[in-house]
Design a protein around this motif. Structure first.
Motif, PDB file in Angstrom:
ATOM      1  N   ASN A 181       0.824  -1.211   0.000  1.00  0.00           N
ATOM      2  CA  ASN A 181       0.000   0.000   0.000  1.00  0.00           C
ATOM      3  C   ASN A 181       0.857   1.259   0.000  1.00  0.00           C
ATOM      4  N   ARG A 182       1.957   1.220   0.759  1.00  0.00           N
ATOM      5  CA  ARG A 182       2.839   2.389   0.785  1.00  0.00           C
ATOM      6  C   ARG A 182       3.536   2.584  -0.554  1.00  0.00           C
ATOM      7  N   VAL A 183       3.938   1.487  -1.172  1.00  0.00           N
ATOM      8  CA  VAL A 183       4.581   1.588  -2.481  1.00  0.00           C
ATOM      9  C   VAL A 183       3.591   2.131  -3.508  1.00  0.00           C
ATOM     10  N   ALA A 184       2.349   1.636  -3.467  1.00  0.00           N
ATOM     11  CA  ALA A 184       1.335   2.123  -4.408  1.00  0.00           C
ATOM     12  C   ALA A 184       1.070   3.615  -4.213  1.00  0.00           C
ATOM     13  N   VAL A 195      -7.470   4.268 -11.165  1.00  0.00           N
ATOM     14  CA  VAL A 195      -6.718   4.158  -9.914  1.00  0.00           C
ATOM     15  C   VAL A 195      -6.760   2.724  -9.398  1.00  0.00           C
ATOM     16  N   PHE A 196      -7.944   2.126  -9.427  1.00  0.00           N
ATOM     17  CA  PHE A 196      -8.097   0.744  -8.964  1.00  0.00           C
ATOM     18  C   PHE A 196      -7.218  -0.206  -9.777  1.00  0.00           C
ATOM     19  N   LEU A 197      -7.228  -0.054 -11.098  1.00  0.00           N
ATOM     20  CA  LEU A 197      -6.447  -0.936 -11.957  1.00  0.00           C
ATOM     21  C   LEU A 197      -4.949  -0.745 -11.738  1.00  0.00           C
ATOM     22  N   LEU A 218       1.820   6.246  -7.216  1.00  0.00           N
ATOM     23  CA  LEU A 218       0.691   6.889  -7.887  1.00  0.00           C
ATOM     24  C   LEU A 218       0.535   8.363  -7.546  1.00  0.00           C
ATOM     25  N   THR A 219       1.348   8.864  -6.627  1.00  0.00           N
ATOM     26  CA  THR A 219       1.314  10.306  -6.344  1.00  0.00           C
ATOM     27  C   THR A 219       2.465  11.048  -7.018  1.00  0.00           C
ATOM     28  N   LEU A 242      -1.100  10.596 -16.092  1.00  0.00           N
ATOM     29  CA  LEU A 242      -1.626   9.454 -16.825  1.00  0.00           C
ATOM     30  C   LEU A 242      -3.004   9.037 -16.303  1.00  0.00           C
ATOM     31  N   LEU A 243      -3.178   9.056 -14.986  1.00  0.00           N
ATOM     32  CA  LEU A 243      -4.473   8.703 -14.406  1.00  0.00           C
ATOM     33  C   LEU A 243      -5.550   9.699 -14.826  1.00  0.00           C
ATOM     34  N   ALA A 244      -5.175  10.979 -14.842  1.00  0.00           N
ATOM     35  CA  ALA A 244      -6.136  12.003 -15.262  1.00  0.00           C
ATOM     36  C   ALA A 244      -6.533  11.817 -16.724  1.00  0.00           C
TER      37      ALA A 244
END
Length: 228
Positions: free
Chosen positions: A54-57, A92-94, A61-62, A69-71
C-alpha cells in the motif's frame, strides 16, 4: 525486499511490528527451511508484502507523471462510461491492483534453491519460525550475492531477527565468494522505497544506497550494497 521485515525488496515496510526486546543470540538460530515449514514461510512472506504494497502504491501513484496518466485515462473513460465516479476511480483501482500483483509475484513467493543454498529460516529456541531469508548469486562476475527474500513475522519484529538474518546472509556471501574465488565478497539488498525501517537498519550496518529500479523516472526499489 520485501519486508528487515518485508522486501525487499524486498518488499520489505520494509515493516510495522510489535515492540519487544531483542532476542539473545542463544535463543535465535538460522537453518535451512524444512519442507513442512513451507506454508508458514509463505505466510510470513505474504504478510510482509501486504505491509509494504500500500505504501509503495501510494508513493508511485502520487508522482506527477502517474497523476497525469491517471487524469488522461479518466478523461478518456468519461466518453464511454455514464458514471463520472467510475471513470475517476477505475484507472486508480487498476493501477493499484497491477502494482500489488507485481510486488506479490516478485517477493511473495519462494524462489528455487540457488548456488548459496536455502531458503533459510530464523528459529527461536522454542522452535517457532520467525523469519525467512533467500539468497542468490549476482548476474555477473563481481556482482556478489543478492538477498532475494528477507521477511520477519509481524509477531517477532523489532527483536533483532532481521539483524540476525542479515548477519547470516553476510557470512554466507563471504563463504560463497571464497569458494568461487571472487576477490571481494559483496552483498546487495533491494528495498522498497516505503520500507524506511529496513533502509535505516541497512545504513546502520554499513550499507550504502546504490542504484535501483522503478518506472517513469521514479525509483520504487533501492538497492543497498556492502563490501564484506
Amino acid at each position: 525486499m520485501q519486508g528487515a521485515r518485508r522486501l525487499l525488496p524486498s518488499g520489505g515496510r520494509g515493516w510495522a511490528g510489535g515492540l519487544g526486546t531483542t532476542m539473545a543470540p542463544s535463543h535465535l538460530s538460522v537453518r535451512e527451511m524444512r519442507e513442512d515449514e513451507k506454508p508458514l514461510v509463505l505466510e510470513i512472506l505474504k504478510a510482509g508484502i501486504q505491509d509494504t504494497e500500500n505504501r509503495v502504491a501510494l508513493h508511485a501513484l502520487t508522482r506527477p507523471p502517474a497523476l497525469l496518466l491517471l487524469a488522461a485515462a479518466s478523461s478518456g473513460l468519461r466518453f464511454v462510461l455514464a458514471s463520472f465516479a467510475l471513470a475517476l476511480l477505475l484507472p486508480v483501482f487498476l493501477a493499484v491492483a497491477a502494482l500489488k500483483l507485481g510486488l506479490r509475484a516478485r517477493w511473495g513467493s519462494l524462489p528455487p534453491p540457488g548456488g548459496l543454498g536455502g531458503p533459510w529460516v530464523a528459529v527461536r529456541g522454542s522452535g517457532d519460525v520467525c523469519g525467512v531469508l533467500a539468497l542468490a548469486p549476482g548476474t555477473n562476475s563481481g556482482d556478489g550475492a543478492r538477498v532475494t527474500r528477507l521477511s520477519v513475522s509481524r509477531w517477532h519484529r523489532r527483536r533483532g531477527v532481521g539483524r540476525r538474518l542479515l548477519a547470516f546472509a553476510e557470512a554466507r556471501a563471504r563463504a560463497w565468494a571464497g569458494g568461487m574465488g571472487e576477490p571481494q565478497a559483496r552483498l546487495v539488498v533491494p528495498v522498497a522505497v516505503a520500507a524506511w525501517g529496513v533502509a535505516g537498519l541497512l545504513e546502520s550496518c554499513g550499507y550504502q544506497a546504490e542504484g535501483g529500479w522503478g518506472c517513469m523516472g521514479y525509483t520504487l526499489v533501492k538497492e543497498f550494497s556492502k563490501d564484506l
